[in-house]
Design a protein around this motif. Structure first.
Motif, PDB file in Angstrom:
ATOM      1  N   ALA A  58       0.857  -1.299   0.018  1.00  0.00           N
ATOM      2  CA  ALA A  58       0.047  -0.130   0.202  1.00  0.00           C
ATOM      3  C   ALA A  58       0.859   1.313  -0.038  1.00  0.00           C
ATOM      4  CB  ALA A  58      -1.026  -0.104   1.120  1.00  0.00           C
ATOM      5  N   TYR A  59       1.937   1.224   0.665  1.00  0.00           N
ATOM      6  CA  TYR A  59       2.728   2.399   0.770  1.00  0.00           C
ATOM      7  C   TYR A  59       3.435   2.597  -0.560  1.00  0.00           C
ATOM      8  CZ  TYR A  59       6.604   5.538   1.833  1.00  0.00           C
ATOM      9  OH  TYR A  59       7.453   6.619   1.764  1.00  0.00           O
ATOM     10  N   THR A  60       4.034   1.734  -1.008  1.00  0.00           N
ATOM     11  CA  THR A  60       4.868   1.755  -2.298  1.00  0.00           C
ATOM     12  C   THR A  60       3.630   2.124  -3.438  1.00  0.00           C
ATOM     13  OG1 THR A  60       6.175   0.044  -1.709  1.00  0.00           O
ATOM     14  CG2 THR A  60       6.482   0.819  -4.051  1.00  0.00           C
ATOM     15  N   ARG A  61       2.614   1.674  -3.574  1.00  0.00           N
ATOM     16  CA  ARG A  61       1.574   2.012  -4.516  1.00  0.00           C
ATOM     17  C   ARG A  61       1.271   3.485  -4.352  1.00  0.00           C
ATOM     18  NH1 ARG A  61      -2.865  -1.666  -4.027  1.00  0.00           N
ATOM     19  NH2 ARG A  61      -1.607  -3.058  -5.514  1.00  0.00           N
ATOM     20  N   ASN A  62       1.157   3.770  -3.108  1.00  0.00           N
ATOM     21  CA  ASN A  62       0.894   5.427  -2.989  1.00  0.00           C
ATOM     22  C   ASN A  62       1.745   6.279  -3.422  1.00  0.00           C
ATOM     23  OD1 ASN A  62      -1.052   7.416  -2.084  1.00  0.00           O
ATOM     24  ND2 ASN A  62       0.115   7.422  -0.008  1.00  0.00           N
ATOM     25  N   TYR A  63       3.098   5.848  -2.936  1.00  0.00           N
ATOM     26  CA  TYR A  63       4.212   6.724  -3.531  1.00  0.00           C
ATOM     27  C   TYR A  63       4.566   6.868  -4.816  1.00  0.00           C
ATOM     28  CZ  TYR A  63       9.008   8.377  -3.641  1.00  0.00           C
ATOM     29  OH  TYR A  63       9.932   9.235  -4.123  1.00  0.00           O
ATOM     30  N   VAL A  64       4.124   5.826  -5.598  1.00  0.00           N
ATOM     31  CA  VAL A  64       4.582   5.695  -7.131  1.00  0.00           C
ATOM     32  C   VAL A  64       3.426   6.566  -7.784  1.00  0.00           C
ATOM     33  CG1 VAL A  64       4.460   4.565  -9.076  1.00  0.00           C
ATOM     34  CG2 VAL A  64       5.990   3.530  -7.069  1.00  0.00           C
ATOM     35  N   VAL A  76      12.678   1.259 -10.404  1.00  0.00           N
ATOM     36  CA  VAL A  76      13.781   0.258 -10.141  1.00  0.00           C
ATOM     37  C   VAL A  76      13.764   0.383  -8.628  1.00  0.00           C
ATOM     38  CG1 VAL A  76      16.179  -0.315 -10.023  1.00  0.00           C
ATOM     39  CG2 VAL A  76      15.051   0.792 -12.258  1.00  0.00           C
ATOM     40  N   TYR A  77      13.538  -0.793  -8.072  1.00  0.00           N
ATOM     41  CA  TYR A  77      13.659  -0.902  -6.632  1.00  0.00           C
ATOM     42  C   TYR A  77      15.172  -1.420  -6.171  1.00  0.00           C
ATOM     43  CZ  TYR A  77       8.680  -1.147  -6.991  1.00  0.00           C
ATOM     44  OH  TYR A  77       7.369  -0.952  -7.130  1.00  0.00           O
ATOM     45  N   ARG A  78      15.940  -0.598  -5.402  1.00  0.00           N
ATOM     46  CA  ARG A  78      17.066  -0.896  -4.883  1.00  0.00           C
ATOM     47  C   ARG A  78      16.787  -1.554  -3.614  1.00  0.00           C
ATOM     48  NH1 ARG A  78      20.065   4.575  -6.172  1.00  0.00           N
ATOM     49  NH2 ARG A  78      20.504   4.240  -8.248  1.00  0.00           N
ATOM     50  N   VAL A  79      17.032  -2.955  -3.378  1.00  0.00           N
ATOM     51  CA  VAL A  79      16.669  -3.638  -2.067  1.00  0.00           C
ATOM     52  C   VAL A  79      17.927  -3.843  -1.422  1.00  0.00           C
ATOM     53  CG1 VAL A  79      15.745  -5.631  -1.214  1.00  0.00           C
ATOM     54  CG2 VAL A  79      14.431  -4.548  -3.058  1.00  0.00           C
ATOM     55  N   TYR A  80      18.352  -3.317  -0.459  1.00  0.00           N
ATOM     56  CA  TYR A  80      19.653  -3.620   0.571  1.00  0.00           C
ATOM     57  C   TYR A  80      19.112  -4.401   1.581  1.00  0.00           C
ATOM     58  CZ  TYR A  80      21.152   0.480  -1.884  1.00  0.00           C
ATOM     59  OH  TYR A  80      21.555   1.723  -2.739  1.00  0.00           O
ATOM     60  N   ALA A  81      19.471  -5.723   1.599  1.00  0.00           N
ATOM     61  CA  ALA A  81      19.296  -6.848   2.604  1.00  0.00           C
ATOM     62  C   ALA A  81      20.143  -7.162   3.635  1.00  0.00           C
ATOM     63  CB  ALA A  81      18.593  -8.039   1.959  1.00  0.00           C
ATOM     64  N   ASP A  82      19.880  -7.531   4.615  1.00  0.00           N
ATOM     65  CA  ASP A  82      20.974  -8.293   5.376  1.00  0.00           C
ATOM     66  C   ASP A  82      21.589  -9.608   4.837  1.00  0.00           C
ATOM     67  OD1 ASP A  82      22.438  -7.899   8.236  1.00  0.00           O
ATOM     68  OD2 ASP A  82      22.009 -10.266   7.879  1.00  0.00           O
ATOM     69  N   GLU A  83      22.783  -9.774   4.777  1.00  0.00           N
ATOM     70  CA  GLU A  83      23.580 -11.015   4.196  1.00  0.00           C
ATOM     71  C   GLU A  83      23.048 -12.181   4.851  1.00  0.00           C
ATOM     72  OE1 GLU A  83      27.624 -10.106   4.288  1.00  0.00           O
ATOM     73  OE2 GLU A  83      27.689 -10.075   6.372  1.00  0.00           O
ATOM     74  N   ASP A  84      22.499 -12.239   6.185  1.00  0.00           N
ATOM     75  CA  ASP A  84      22.198 -13.354   6.765  1.00  0.00           C
ATOM     76  C   ASP A  84      20.837 -13.628   6.689  1.00  0.00           C
ATOM     77  OD1 ASP A  84      24.529 -13.922   7.565  1.00  0.00           O
ATOM     78  OD2 ASP A  84      24.640 -12.603   9.388  1.00  0.00           O
ATOM     79  N   ASP A  92       9.877 -12.252  -0.325  1.00  0.00           N
ATOM     80  CA  ASP A  92       8.884 -11.783   0.057  1.00  0.00           C
ATOM     81  C   ASP A  92       8.355 -10.383   0.112  1.00  0.00           C
ATOM     82  OD1 ASP A  92       7.807 -14.525   0.632  1.00  0.00           O
ATOM     83  OD2 ASP A  92       8.323 -14.263   2.748  1.00  0.00           O
ATOM     84  N   LEU A  93       9.575  -9.562   0.362  1.00  0.00           N
ATOM     85  CA  LEU A  93       9.585  -8.155   0.380  1.00  0.00           C
ATOM     86  C   LEU A  93       9.311  -7.843  -1.205  1.00  0.00           C
ATOM     87  CD1 LEU A  93      10.084  -5.349   1.259  1.00  0.00           C
ATOM     88  CD2 LEU A  93      12.485  -5.648   1.132  1.00  0.00           C
ATOM     89  N   GLU A  94      10.425  -8.391  -1.990  1.00  0.00           N
ATOM     90  CA  GLU A  94      10.231  -8.128  -3.333  1.00  0.00           C
ATOM     91  C   GLU A  94       9.032  -8.527  -4.019  1.00  0.00           C
ATOM     92  OE1 GLU A  94      15.104  -8.785  -4.159  1.00  0.00           O
ATOM     93  OE2 GLU A  94      13.799 -10.372  -4.765  1.00  0.00           O
ATOM     94  N   GLN A  95       8.259  -9.462  -3.652  1.00  0.00           N
ATOM     95  CA  GLN A  95       6.936  -9.784  -4.374  1.00  0.00           C
ATOM     96  C   GLN A  95       6.058  -8.457  -3.840  1.00  0.00           C
ATOM     97  OE1 GLN A  95       5.797 -13.672  -3.107  1.00  0.00           O
ATOM     98  NE2 GLN A  95       5.492 -14.273  -4.754  1.00  0.00           N
ATOM     99  N   GLU A  96       5.979  -8.152  -2.735  1.00  0.00           N
ATOM    100  CA  GLU A  96       5.130  -7.111  -2.216  1.00  0.00           C
ATOM    101  C   GLU A  96       5.394  -5.665  -3.096  1.00  0.00           C
ATOM    102  OE1 GLU A  96       2.417  -7.244   0.066  1.00  0.00           O
ATOM    103  OE2 GLU A  96       2.855  -9.353  -0.473  1.00  0.00           O
TER     104      GLU A  96
END
Length: 136
Positions: A58-64, A76-84, A92-96
């Protein structure tokens, strides 16, 4: 009569060249980059907001949708994720994000144990960390 045709021909050439130049000098819209971080605890921050996974879409849709029309040519989504983190958690995050608005993805892995999501200068601090880009 010949002069009329020549004048019409010259006018046609001027109009055609002007149209071609106008199209070639038009700037192409840039890409809208959306920075997202998910830390080792699974907490998510998009732009300057800390969210739960169920709030991301919902937040991303509203922002775009709030962005000016025709200013951007894609997301373009720049996803910074913990290596562990487990890959499934990141996916799951990328799907949302994709459900909110379809776009390309860049994934980066880093050690987020020293990162505080509420930190006001978080995105600049990420530049100082060792980031590992993940190729698709």
């Amino acid at each position: 009569m010949k002069i009329t045709y020549r004048i019409l021909y010259v006018l046609f050439l001027i109009i055609a060249c002007n149209g071609a130049l106008a199209q070639s000098t038009t700037k192409h819209p840039s890409v809208l980059y959306i920075n997202v971080i998910i830390n080792y605890e699974g907490k998510i921050k998009i732009k300057d907001n800390v969210l739960n996974l169920n709030e991301v879409q919902a937040y991303t849709r509203n922002y775009v949708r709030q962005q000016p029309a025709f200013k951007y040519n894609g997301v373009v989504y720049r996803v910074y994720a913990d290596e562990d983190l487990e890959l499934g958690t990141i996916m799951d995050l990328e799907q949302e994000l994709q459900k909110a608005f379809e776009g390309k993805r860049e994934r980066y892995l880093l050690n987020t144990k020293t990162v505080i999501l509420d930190e006001p200068d978080l995105w600049n601090k990420l530049k100082t960390l060792e980031i590992k880009a993940v190729k698709d």
